[in-house]
Design a protein around this motif. Structure first.
Motif, PDB file in Angstrom:
ATOM      1  N   ARG A  59       0.847  -1.190   0.000  1.00  0.00           N
ATOM      2  CA  ARG A  59       0.000   0.000   0.000  1.00  0.00           C
ATOM      3  C   ARG A  59       0.887   1.246   0.000  1.00  0.00           C
ATOM      4  O   ARG A  59       1.783   1.384   0.817  1.00  0.00           O
ATOM      5  N   TYR A 106       4.860   4.664   3.902  1.00  0.00           N
ATOM      6  CA  TYR A 106       3.946   3.592   4.293  1.00  0.00           C
ATOM      7  C   TYR A 106       2.934   4.102   5.319  1.00  0.00           C
ATOM      8  O   TYR A 106       1.728   3.806   5.229  1.00  0.00           O
ATOM      9  N   TYR A 107       3.426   4.887   6.292  1.00  0.00           N
ATOM     10  CA  TYR A 107       2.519   5.453   7.308  1.00  0.00           C
ATOM     11  C   TYR A 107       1.469   6.342   6.651  1.00  0.00           C
ATOM     12  O   TYR A 107       0.264   6.254   6.973  1.00  0.00           O
ATOM     13  N   ALA A 139       0.487   6.277   3.586  1.00  0.00           N
ATOM     14  CA  ALA A 139      -0.381   5.461   2.738  1.00  0.00           C
ATOM     15  C   ALA A 139      -1.511   4.845   3.547  1.00  0.00           C
ATOM     16  O   ALA A 139      -2.668   4.784   3.100  1.00  0.00           O
ATOM     17  N   ARG A 140      -1.182   4.365   4.760  1.00  0.00           N
ATOM     18  CA  ARG A 140      -2.209   3.797   5.635  1.00  0.00           C
ATOM     19  C   ARG A 140      -3.167   4.884   6.131  1.00  0.00           C
ATOM     20  O   ARG A 140      -4.386   4.671   6.210  1.00  0.00           O
ATOM     21  N   ARG A 141      -2.610   6.048   6.453  1.00  0.00           N
ATOM     22  CA  ARG A 141      -3.432   7.119   7.002  1.00  0.00           C
ATOM     23  C   ARG A 141      -4.382   7.696   5.958  1.00  0.00           C
ATOM     24  O   ARG A 141      -5.556   7.980   6.260  1.00  0.00           O
ATOM     25  N   TYR A 142      -3.881   7.876   4.732  1.00  0.00           N
ATOM     26  CA  TYR A 142      -4.690   8.512   3.689  1.00  0.00           C
ATOM     27  C   TYR A 142      -5.239   7.516   2.667  1.00  0.00           C
ATOM     28  O   TYR A 142      -5.786   7.914   1.638  1.00  0.00           O
ATOM     29  N   ASP A 143      -5.091   6.224   2.970  1.00  0.00           N
ATOM     30  CA  ASP A 143      -5.615   5.158   2.113  1.00  0.00           C
ATOM     31  C   ASP A 143      -5.112   5.300   0.664  1.00  0.00           C
ATOM     32  O   ASP A 143      -5.886   5.276  -0.291  1.00  0.00           O
ATOM     33  N   ARG A 163      -2.332   0.756  -3.816  1.00  0.00           N
ATOM     34  CA  ARG A 163      -1.217  -0.085  -4.234  1.00  0.00           C
ATOM     35  C   ARG A 163      -0.961   0.157  -5.714  1.00  0.00           C
ATOM     36  O   ARG A 163      -1.858   0.587  -6.443  1.00  0.00           O
TER      37      ARG A 163
END
Length: 428
Positions: free
Chosen positions: A91, A191-192, A194-198, A201
């Protein structure tokens, strides 16, 4: 007071739009004339010649040319395809691909501007198509591109080594750990976020695609091994390694990938000459400025002034960092090195600060200057590709700049970060 006036005059010339090289030279010549009259111009002419003919400096135009050949020879696009196949499935993987490609590119070109021009033209449109905002795409590309001057080979390190009489090869070795650390932290931040703002991939992992892109990029992947292996192994000097990079990039682009023809070669040569001219004019002008500063003993008096305030090396390094951050914001990287090295080296020697550690510290400050307006050469290039506003992108870029600041603080106050590998290899 006269010396301060000369430096202020130089900044005024830069502010009104005069090219930096001529601003440095004009103010230095004025200082030399006020100090020694017309006879001072004779020494200035000799300094101009000597300043541009140092053997280590030959590596600068060669690495610039190697980067230009990579841009036109298909090497960059194949590196991007390989790294995308390797980590693009995570992601936010395309952001991490951006960082990874810059780390590979850094091992060949030594120029952040060359990095952002080569990778940004491919990755920024791809990131925008995947849903990244133009500001996010420009910020990630810009910050990761500055790894190119931290991971060896590095043009600023070559320039610093020549001006401070420090081993360029040892500087290259010292840059490996901070460069890899910075790249790893930038990937973790990607990566952080990407997880926070969706963030999306890139595409599903495919072992077949990984194998195909690895095979296609194999010649490009060999380049860092050949260049850095030759330099670190003592087979070639840094200057000879730069020449080897040009030959290798030209051979791969012409005979392996077959993407360099006479038109592309001509364009690469023009780009290389233009970038080299900017740097070397400043280098030559800096020799005259160095002559003036030496004759006025300004560096020694500045060192004495700082040591009157404190002799604690950590406090002195903080003062130097703050000064370098300011200079990096308002001057081109080469000009910042040229201005600050003659001023601070006596202080570095007096306080027993390792010149190699100081060289990495200076390089990281230059990297930060590439990201902070008003000059921000790398950020501006990235924003022009992404077609987004520089100042608004600067806000988006703050977390990534924060990573570079963290690495700078580690290099400043934990000498082992930059010196441990040098100690291991050379037994310092």
């Amino acid at each position: 007071m006269i010396e301060a006036g000369i430096l202020l005059f130089m900044f005024v010339l830069i502010a009104v739009g005069m090219p930096i090289a001529f601003s440095i030279l004009g103010s230095a010549l004025l200082g030399v004339f006020l100090l020694n009259g017309e006879l001072g111009f004779l020494n200035a002419a000799l300094s101009l010649y000597d300043g541009a003919t140092s053997f280590p400096l030959i590596a600068i135009p060669l690495f610039i040319l190697a980067g230009a050949l990579m841009n036109t020879g298909g090497i960059s696009t194949r590196l991007i395809a390989f790294v995308s196949a390797l980590i693009g499935f995570v992601r936010g993987g395309l952001a991490m691909v951006n960082v990874g490609v810059s780390m590979f590119f850094a091992e060949i070109s030594g120029s952040a501007v060359a990095d952002v021009a080569a990778t940004g033209s491919v990755l920024i449109p791809a990131m925008k198509n995947k849903g990244y905002t133009p500001r996010m795409a420009a910020a990630i590309t810009s910050s990761s591109a500055s790894l190119a001057i931290i991971i060896p080979p590095s043009i600023p390190m070559i320039l610093y080594g020549a001006m401070s009489d420090t081993s360029v090869v040892k500087l290259f070795v010292a840059g490996i750990v901070p460069g890899v650390l910075g790249g790893g932290l930038l990937m973790a931040l990607c990566y952080y976020m990407a997880r926070r703002y969706d963030l999306p991939r890139d595409e599903a992992f495919s072992l077949r695609r990984l194998g195909e892109t690895a095979k296609d990029a194999s010649w490009a992947l060999i380049l860092p091994v050949v260049i850095l292996g030759g330099i670190f192994g003592g087979v070639v000097t840094a200057t000879e390694g730069a020449a080897l990079a040009v030959v290798a990039a030209l051979f791969i682009g012409v005979f392996i990938y077959r993407e360099i023809d006479l038109r592309h070669l001509y364009q690469a040569l023009v780009d290389g000459v233009l970038q080299t001219s900017v740097v070397m004019l400043m280098v030559a002008a800096s020799a005259v400025l160095g002559l003036y500063l030496t004759e006025t003993e300004m560096p020694q008096r500045l060192a004495a002034g700082i040591t009157e305030i404190t002799t604690n090396p950590f406090a002195v390094l903080m003062i130097i960092n703050l000064f370098l951050l300011f200079v990096g914001m308002v001057l081109h990287g080469a000009a910042a090195i040229i201005l600050t090295v003659p001023i601070f080296m006596p202080l570095v020697h007096e306080l027993g600060i390792n010149p190699i550690q100081f060289g990495i510290l200076l390089t990281l400050n230059i990297a930060l200057g590439q990201q902070t307006p008003p000059v921000a050469s790398v950020l501006i290039t990235s924003c022009s590709i992404a077609r987004t506003d520089v100042w608004r992108t600067s806000v988006t870029n703050l977390p990534f700049v924060g990573v570079l600041v963290l690495v700078l603080l580690l290099v400043t106050y934990v000498p082992a970060v930059s010196l441990s590998l040098v100690d291991l290899v050379y037994g310092m």
